[in-house]
Scaffold this motif. Sequence first.
Motif, PDB file in Angstrom:
ATOM      1  N   MET A   1       0.840  -1.184   0.000  1.00  0.00           N
ATOM      2  CA  MET A   1       0.000   0.000   0.000  1.00  0.00           C
ATOM      3  C   MET A   1       0.884   1.247   0.000  1.00  0.00           C
ATOM      4  O   MET A   1       1.894   1.297   0.701  1.00  0.00           O
ATOM      5  CB  MET A   1      -0.886   0.039   1.241  1.00  0.00           C
ATOM      6  N   SER A   2       0.480   2.207  -0.782  1.00  0.00           N
ATOM      7  CA  SER A   2       1.179   3.487  -0.835  1.00  0.00           C
ATOM      8  C   SER A   2       0.161   4.601  -0.672  1.00  0.00           C
ATOM      9  O   SER A   2      -0.964   4.495  -1.165  1.00  0.00           O
ATOM     10  CB  SER A   2       1.903   3.648  -2.162  1.00  0.00           C
ATOM     11  N   THR A   3       0.570   5.656  -0.005  1.00  0.00           N
ATOM     12  CA  THR A   3      -0.303   6.810   0.176  1.00  0.00           C
ATOM     13  C   THR A   3       0.297   7.990  -0.573  1.00  0.00           C
ATOM     14  O   THR A   3       1.464   8.326  -0.377  1.00  0.00           O
ATOM     15  CB  THR A   3      -0.462   7.149   1.671  1.00  0.00           C
ATOM     16  N   LEU A   4      -0.520   8.568  -1.443  1.00  0.00           N
ATOM     17  CA  LEU A   4      -0.095   9.725  -2.236  1.00  0.00           C
ATOM     18  C   LEU A   4      -1.044  10.885  -1.974  1.00  0.00           C
ATOM     19  O   LEU A   4      -2.255  10.692  -1.881  1.00  0.00           O
ATOM     20  CB  LEU A   4      -0.145   9.411  -3.729  1.00  0.00           C
ATOM     21  N   THR A   5      -0.489  12.083  -1.893  1.00  0.00           N
ATOM     22  CA  THR A   5      -1.303  13.288  -1.841  1.00  0.00           C
ATOM     23  C   THR A   5      -1.144  13.970  -3.193  1.00  0.00           C
ATOM     24  O   THR A   5      -0.058  14.448  -3.535  1.00  0.00           O
ATOM     25  CB  THR A   5      -0.869  14.222  -0.691  1.00  0.00           C
ATOM     26  N   VAL A   6      -2.228  13.946  -3.954  1.00  0.00           N
ATOM     27  CA  VAL A   6      -2.209  14.480  -5.312  1.00  0.00           C
ATOM     28  C   VAL A   6      -3.248  15.588  -5.421  1.00  0.00           C
ATOM     29  O   VAL A   6      -4.430  15.363  -5.139  1.00  0.00           O
ATOM     30  CB  VAL A   6      -2.500  13.373  -6.351  1.00  0.00           C
ATOM     31  N   ASN A   7      -2.798  16.752  -5.809  1.00  0.00           N
ATOM     32  CA  ASN A   7      -3.678  17.919  -5.952  1.00  0.00           C
ATOM     33  C   ASN A   7      -4.486  18.164  -4.685  1.00  0.00           C
ATOM     34  O   ASN A   7      -5.667  18.500  -4.730  1.00  0.00           O
ATOM     35  CB  ASN A   7      -4.588  17.762  -7.180  1.00  0.00           C
ATOM     36  N   GLY A   8      -3.835  17.941  -3.529  1.00  0.00           N
ATOM     37  CA  GLY A   8      -4.456  18.198  -2.242  1.00  0.00           C
ATOM     38  C   GLY A   8      -5.338  17.091  -1.703  1.00  0.00           C
ATOM     39  O   GLY A   8      -5.894  17.216  -0.612  1.00  0.00           O
ATOM     40  N   VAL A   9      -5.472  15.995  -2.442  1.00  0.00           N
ATOM     41  CA  VAL A   9      -6.314  14.883  -2.016  1.00  0.00           C
ATOM     42  C   VAL A   9      -5.438  13.678  -1.699  1.00  0.00           C
ATOM     43  O   VAL A   9      -4.571  13.300  -2.495  1.00  0.00           O
ATOM     44  CB  VAL A   9      -7.350  14.518  -3.116  1.00  0.00           C
ATOM     45  N   ARG A  10      -5.678  13.088  -0.548  1.00  0.00           N
ATOM     46  CA  ARG A  10      -4.903  11.926  -0.117  1.00  0.00           C
ATOM     47  C   ARG A  10      -5.529  10.643  -0.679  1.00  0.00           C
ATOM     48  O   ARG A  10      -6.733  10.438  -0.582  1.00  0.00           O
ATOM     49  CB  ARG A  10      -4.896  11.891   1.410  1.00  0.00           C
ATOM     50  N   HIS A  11      -4.683   9.793  -1.266  1.00  0.00           N
ATOM     51  CA  HIS A  11      -5.121   8.531  -1.864  1.00  0.00           C
ATOM     52  C   HIS A  11      -4.282   7.389  -1.303  1.00  0.00           C
ATOM     53  O   HIS A  11      -3.059   7.506  -1.225  1.00  0.00           O
ATOM     54  CB  HIS A  11      -4.919   8.539  -3.389  1.00  0.00           C
ATOM     55  N   THR A  12      -4.931   6.295  -0.952  1.00  0.00           N
ATOM     56  CA  THR A  12      -4.222   5.088  -0.559  1.00  0.00           C
ATOM     57  C   THR A  12      -4.384   4.097  -1.702  1.00  0.00           C
ATOM     58  O   THR A  12      -5.516   3.762  -2.084  1.00  0.00           O
ATOM     59  CB  THR A  12      -4.785   4.509   0.751  1.00  0.00           C
ATOM     60  N   LEU A  13      -3.253   3.672  -2.248  1.00  0.00           N
ATOM     61  CA  LEU A  13      -3.268   2.802  -3.430  1.00  0.00           C
ATOM     62  C   LEU A  13      -2.631   1.462  -3.117  1.00  0.00           C
ATOM     63  O   LEU A  13      -1.611   1.392  -2.434  1.00  0.00           O
ATOM     64  CB  LEU A  13      -2.487   3.459  -4.572  1.00  0.00           C
ATOM     65  N   ASP A  14      -3.229   0.416  -3.658  1.00  0.00           N
ATOM     66  CA  ASP A  14      -2.646  -0.919  -3.576  1.00  0.00           C
ATOM     67  C   ASP A  14      -1.771  -1.065  -4.809  1.00  0.00           C
ATOM     68  O   ASP A  14      -2.246  -1.470  -5.881  1.00  0.00           O
ATOM     69  CB  ASP A  14      -3.744  -1.982  -3.543  1.00  0.00           C
ATOM     70  N   ILE A  15      -0.507  -0.656  -4.670  1.00  0.00           N
ATOM     71  CA  ILE A  15       0.397  -0.580  -5.817  1.00  0.00           C
ATOM     72  C   ILE A  15       1.820  -0.873  -5.357  1.00  0.00           C
ATOM     73  O   ILE A  15       2.191  -0.546  -4.224  1.00  0.00           O
ATOM     74  CB  ILE A  15       0.289   0.828  -6.482  1.00  0.00           C
ATOM     75  N   ASP A  16       2.598  -1.474  -6.215  1.00  0.00           N
ATOM     76  CA  ASP A  16       4.014  -1.729  -5.916  1.00  0.00           C
ATOM     77  C   ASP A  16       4.707  -0.376  -5.763  1.00  0.00           C
ATOM     78  O   ASP A  16       4.593   0.483  -6.641  1.00  0.00           O
ATOM     79  CB  ASP A  16       4.626  -2.530  -7.072  1.00  0.00           C
ATOM     80  N   PRO A  17       5.424  -0.143  -4.666  1.00  0.00           N
ATOM     81  CA  PRO A  17       6.077   1.152  -4.447  1.00  0.00           C
ATOM     82  C   PRO A  17       7.117   1.523  -5.501  1.00  0.00           C
ATOM     83  O   PRO A  17       7.479   2.686  -5.636  1.00  0.00           O
ATOM     84  CB  PRO A  17       6.740   1.015  -3.074  1.00  0.00           C
ATOM     85  N   SER A  18       7.581   0.553  -6.272  1.00  0.00           N
ATOM     86  CA  SER A  18       8.554   0.865  -7.328  1.00  0.00           C
ATOM     87  C   SER A  18       7.881   1.291  -8.633  1.00  0.00           C
ATOM     88  O   SER A  18       8.554   1.687  -9.574  1.00  0.00           O
ATOM     89  CB  SER A  18       9.467  -0.337  -7.584  1.00  0.00           C
ATOM     90  N   THR A  19       6.564   1.237  -8.675  1.00  0.00           N
ATOM     91  CA  THR A  19       5.821   1.648  -9.867  1.00  0.00           C
ATOM     92  C   THR A  19       6.076   3.124 -10.144  1.00  0.00           C
ATOM     93  O   THR A  19       6.021   3.946  -9.228  1.00  0.00           O
ATOM     94  CB  THR A  19       4.306   1.435  -9.661  1.00  0.00           C
ATOM     95  N   PRO A  20       6.330   3.480 -11.395  1.00  0.00           N
ATOM     96  CA  PRO A  20       6.491   4.900 -11.714  1.00  0.00           C
ATOM     97  C   PRO A  20       5.229   5.702 -11.380  1.00  0.00           C
ATOM     98  O   PRO A  20       4.101   5.239 -11.607  1.00  0.00           O
ATOM     99  CB  PRO A  20       6.753   4.915 -13.219  1.00  0.00           C
ATOM    100  N   LEU A  21       5.421   6.881 -10.833  1.00  0.00           N
ATOM    101  CA  LEU A  21       4.317   7.766 -10.484  1.00  0.00           C
ATOM    102  C   LEU A  21       3.369   7.966 -11.658  1.00  0.00           C
ATOM    103  O   LEU A  21       2.148   8.011 -11.474  1.00  0.00           O
ATOM    104  CB  LEU A  21       4.874   9.110 -10.002  1.00  0.00           C
ATOM    105  N   LEU A  22       3.894   8.077 -12.860  1.00  0.00           N
ATOM    106  CA  LEU A  22       3.060   8.271 -14.050  1.00  0.00           C
ATOM    107  C   LEU A  22       1.965   7.220 -14.143  1.00  0.00           C
ATOM    108  O   LEU A  22       0.808   7.535 -14.418  1.00  0.00           O
ATOM    109  CB  LEU A  22       3.925   8.242 -15.323  1.00  0.00           C
TER     110      LEU A  22
END
Length: 153
Positions: A1-22
């Motif tokens: 699980m990774s947590t990203l704050t994108v455009n002011g919104v927090r998202h928790t994603l089930d994604i490999d941490p080495s995955t490119p942000l794109l």
Amino acid sequence: MSTLTVNGVRHTLDIDPSTPLLYALRNQLELNGAKFGCGMGQCGACTVMLDGQPVFSCLTPVAACEGRKVRTIEGLGSAEKPGKLQASFIKHQAAQCGYCIAGMVMRAQALLEQHPHPSEAQIRSHMEPNLCRCGTHMRIIAAIKEVAEGSQA
């Protein structure tokens, strides 16, 4: 699980941490402004801002974004209400095919946030990593200069 704050919104994603942000932006969050161009950080079509700095999202792993602020073109404005820089790009018809423009706008936005009134030489130097294959570089520079000079309505 990774947590990203994108455009002011927090998202928790089930994604490999080495995955490119794109890929997280496009495939998980459906934010499609940043484009896959070369996948090697040589064209800039994937440029987004990370803590106010322009980065190539094709090379930036999701793990490097934990606890940091990601900003995409979608965070600057919308088609109905574009931000100042977006409006200037539209006015100057800076996009021909449009593929590079989101990355161009994000790199320019980072510059203007750090240096609100850059010289043309500073604009050219800062924008150098991003490529426009259609050749609208002069319109792109004019759009950025207009905002930097404060003449954008």
